[in-house]
Motif scaffolding. Structure first.
Motif, PDB file in Angstrom:
ATOM      1  N   ILE A  77       0.839  -1.208   0.000  1.00  0.00           N
ATOM      2  CA  ILE A  77       0.000   0.000   0.000  1.00  0.00           C
ATOM      3  C   ILE A  77       0.870   1.253   0.000  1.00  0.00           C
ATOM      4  CG2 ILE A  77      -1.668   1.353   1.344  1.00  0.00           C
ATOM      5  CD1 ILE A  77      -2.847  -1.377   2.271  1.00  0.00           C
ATOM      6  N   ALA A  78       1.929   1.261   0.797  1.00  0.00           N
ATOM      7  CA  ALA A  78       2.824   2.427   0.884  1.00  0.00           C
ATOM      8  C   ALA A  78       3.504   2.698  -0.455  1.00  0.00           C
ATOM      9  CB  ALA A  78       3.864   2.206   1.975  1.00  0.00           C
ATOM     10  N   ILE A  79       3.961   1.656  -1.116  1.00  0.00           N
ATOM     11  CA  ILE A  79       4.648   1.831  -2.396  1.00  0.00           C
ATOM     12  C   ILE A  79       3.672   2.290  -3.476  1.00  0.00           C
ATOM     13  CG2 ILE A  79       5.885   0.614  -4.241  1.00  0.00           C
ATOM     14  CD1 ILE A  79       7.157  -1.075  -1.893  1.00  0.00           C
ATOM     15  N   VAL A  80       2.504   1.683  -3.513  1.00  0.00           N
ATOM     16  CA  VAL A  80       1.484   2.112  -4.489  1.00  0.00           C
ATOM     17  C   VAL A  80       1.088   3.560  -4.207  1.00  0.00           C
ATOM     18  CG1 VAL A  80      -0.910   1.746  -5.232  1.00  0.00           C
ATOM     19  CG2 VAL A  80       0.641  -0.209  -4.987  1.00  0.00           C
ATOM     20  N   SER A  81       0.961   3.915  -2.943  1.00  0.00           N
ATOM     21  CA  SER A  81       0.566   5.275  -2.566  1.00  0.00           C
ATOM     22  C   SER A  81       1.572   6.309  -3.054  1.00  0.00           C
ATOM     23  CB  SER A  81       0.418   5.396  -1.046  1.00  0.00           C
ATOM     24  OG  SER A  81      -0.602   4.563  -0.590  1.00  0.00           O
ATOM     25  N   ILE A  82       2.849   6.057  -2.847  1.00  0.00           N
ATOM     26  CA  ILE A  82       3.840   7.062  -3.242  1.00  0.00           C
ATOM     27  C   ILE A  82       3.943   7.138  -4.756  1.00  0.00           C
ATOM     28  CG2 ILE A  82       5.967   5.682  -3.192  1.00  0.00           C
ATOM     29  CD1 ILE A  82       5.437   9.273  -1.870  1.00  0.00           C
ATOM     30  N   ARG A  83       3.761   6.041  -5.426  1.00  0.00           N
ATOM     31  CA  ARG A  83       3.788   6.068  -6.902  1.00  0.00           C
ATOM     32  C   ARG A  83       2.602   6.845  -7.458  1.00  0.00           C
ATOM     33  NH1 ARG A  83       7.123   1.585  -9.626  1.00  0.00           N
ATOM     34  NH2 ARG A  83       8.633   1.203  -7.974  1.00  0.00           N
ATOM     35  N   ARG A  84       1.536   6.907  -6.701  1.00  0.00           N
ATOM     36  CA  ARG A  84       0.361   7.689  -7.115  1.00  0.00           C
ATOM     37  C   ARG A  84       0.410   9.115  -6.571  1.00  0.00           C
ATOM     38  NH1 ARG A  84      -4.454   3.180  -6.443  1.00  0.00           N
ATOM     39  NH2 ARG A  84      -3.801   1.943  -8.247  1.00  0.00           N
ATOM     40  N   GLY A  85       1.473   9.447  -5.850  1.00  0.00           N
ATOM     41  CA  GLY A  85       1.640  10.800  -5.338  1.00  0.00           C
ATOM     42  C   GLY A  85       0.955  11.073  -4.017  1.00  0.00           C
ATOM     43  N   ASN A  86       0.476  10.044  -3.349  1.00  0.00           N
ATOM     44  CA  ASN A  86      -0.212  10.218  -2.075  1.00  0.00           C
ATOM     45  C   ASN A  86       0.811  10.105  -0.933  1.00  0.00           C
ATOM     46  OD1 ASN A  86      -1.841  10.165   0.184  1.00  0.00           O
ATOM     47  ND2 ASN A  86      -3.409   8.901  -0.779  1.00  0.00           N
ATOM     48  N   VAL A  87       1.490  11.208  -0.663  1.00  0.00           N
ATOM     49  CA  VAL A  87       2.559  11.229   0.343  1.00  0.00           C
ATOM     50  C   VAL A  87       2.031  10.939   1.755  1.00  0.00           C
ATOM     51  CG1 VAL A  87       4.366  12.647   1.411  1.00  0.00           C
ATOM     52  CG2 VAL A  87       4.013  12.715  -1.070  1.00  0.00           C
ATOM     53  N   PRO A  88       0.908  11.554   2.175  1.00  0.00           N
ATOM     54  CA  PRO A  88       0.436  11.260   3.541  1.00  0.00           C
ATOM     55  C   PRO A  88       0.126   9.770   3.765  1.00  0.00           C
ATOM     56  CG  PRO A  88      -0.646  13.223   2.691  1.00  0.00           C
ATOM     57  CD  PRO A  88       0.104  12.618   1.545  1.00  0.00           C
ATOM     58  N   MET A  89      -0.482   9.119   2.784  1.00  0.00           N
ATOM     59  CA  MET A  89      -0.777   7.697   2.955  1.00  0.00           C
ATOM     60  C   MET A  89       0.525   6.886   2.977  1.00  0.00           C
ATOM     61  SD  MET A  89      -3.247   5.115   0.827  1.00  0.00           S
ATOM     62  CE  MET A  89      -4.769   5.801   1.470  1.00  0.00           C
ATOM     63  N   HIS A  90       1.451   7.224   2.100  1.00  0.00           N
ATOM     64  CA  HIS A  90       2.752   6.558   2.075  1.00  0.00           C
ATOM     65  C   HIS A  90       3.430   6.689   3.445  1.00  0.00           C
ATOM     66  CE1 HIS A  90       6.786   5.420   0.750  1.00  0.00           C
ATOM     67  NE2 HIS A  90       7.238   6.538   1.303  1.00  0.00           N
ATOM     68  N   ARG A  91       3.497   7.905   3.940  1.00  0.00           N
ATOM     69  CA  ARG A  91       4.137   8.157   5.233  1.00  0.00           C
ATOM     70  C   ARG A  91       3.460   7.363   6.336  1.00  0.00           C
ATOM     71  NH1 ARG A  91       3.147  13.336   5.808  1.00  0.00           N
ATOM     72  NH2 ARG A  91       4.920  13.951   4.542  1.00  0.00           N
ATOM     73  N   GLY A  92       2.149   7.391   6.365  1.00  0.00           N
ATOM     74  CA  GLY A  92       1.411   6.687   7.418  1.00  0.00           C
ATOM     75  C   GLY A  92       1.677   5.188   7.428  1.00  0.00           C
TER      76      GLY A  92
END
Length: 162
Positions: A77-92
Motif C-alpha cells: 500500500i505504501a509503495i502504491v501510494s507514493i507512486r500515485r503521489g499520495n505522500v500522507p498515505m505513504h508516510r502513514g
C-alpha cells in the motif's frame, strides 16, 4: 535455548537494519534520491524480515506471523501510494510498518524465554558484534547515499545563482 539457525540469523540482521535505518528515514526532512534509495533498501530488508519469519516457528504460527502478513500488505500500500503521489498515505503506512517492527522487537527482546534475552545471557559478545556490524553498515550506507559526491558538489558550484 532455541536454535540459532541461518534463517534466524538472516531475520535478526535484516530486522536490526530496519530498526536502525527507520528513524533516519522517518526524521530526515529531505525527500530526495537518497530517501528513495535508502527507502528501497529499507523495504527490501522488511521483505526479508517478514518472509524469514515464516521459517521461524518453534511453536507454530503466532500473532507475529500475522504481523508479518499485515506488514507486507502495508508495504505494498505504501509503495502504491507514493507512486500515485499520495505522500500522507505513504508516510502513514511506512511509519506504521516501522512501529509494528518496534512492537515485534520489544516482544522478542523483553520476553525472557525468547531468543534475544537468551543470547544476551549466553553470548553477549556475539550480540554486541552483530549490533555494531549492522549499525556500521547502516551508517556507512546512509553517509555514502546522503552526502553529495564530488560530481554533485562541482555541479552545484558551477551553477549560476538565482
Amino acid at each position: 535455548m532455541e536454535a540459532v539457525t541461518p534463517v534466524v540469523v538472516v531475520h535478526a540482521v535484516a530486522a536490526l537494519y530496519v530498526l536502525l535505518l527507520g528513524p533516519l528515514q522517518i526524521l530526515r526532512r529531505r525527500r530526495d534520491g537518497a530517501h528513495r534509495l535508502l527507502g528501497a533498501s529499507w523495504a527490501a530488508a522488511m521483505l526479508v524480515v517478514c518472509s524469514s519469519s515464516f521459517g521461524i516457528m518453534p511453536g507454530g504460527f503466532s500473532w507475529l506471523h500475522g504481523l508479518s502478513i499485515w506488514t507486507l500488505v502495508c508495504l505494498v500500500i505504501a509503495i502504491v501510494s507514493i507512486r500515485r503521489g499520495n505522500v500522507p498515505m505513504h508516510r502513514g503506512f511506512m511509519v506504521g510498518s516501522y512501529l509494528g517492527t518496534l512492537t515485534a522487537f520489544a516482544f522478542a527482546a523483553l520476553v525472557p524465554t525468547r531468543l534475544i534475552p537468551q543470547l544476551l545471557r549466553s553470548e553477549p559478545l556475539v550480540v554486541l558484534v552483530t549490533l555494531l556490524a549492522v549499525a556500521a553498515t547502516v551508517a556507512a550506507f546512509a553517509l555514502v547515499t546522503i552526502r553529495p559526491g564530488p560530481i554533485r558538489q562541482r555541479a552545484a558550484v558551477s551553477r549560476p545563482g538565482p
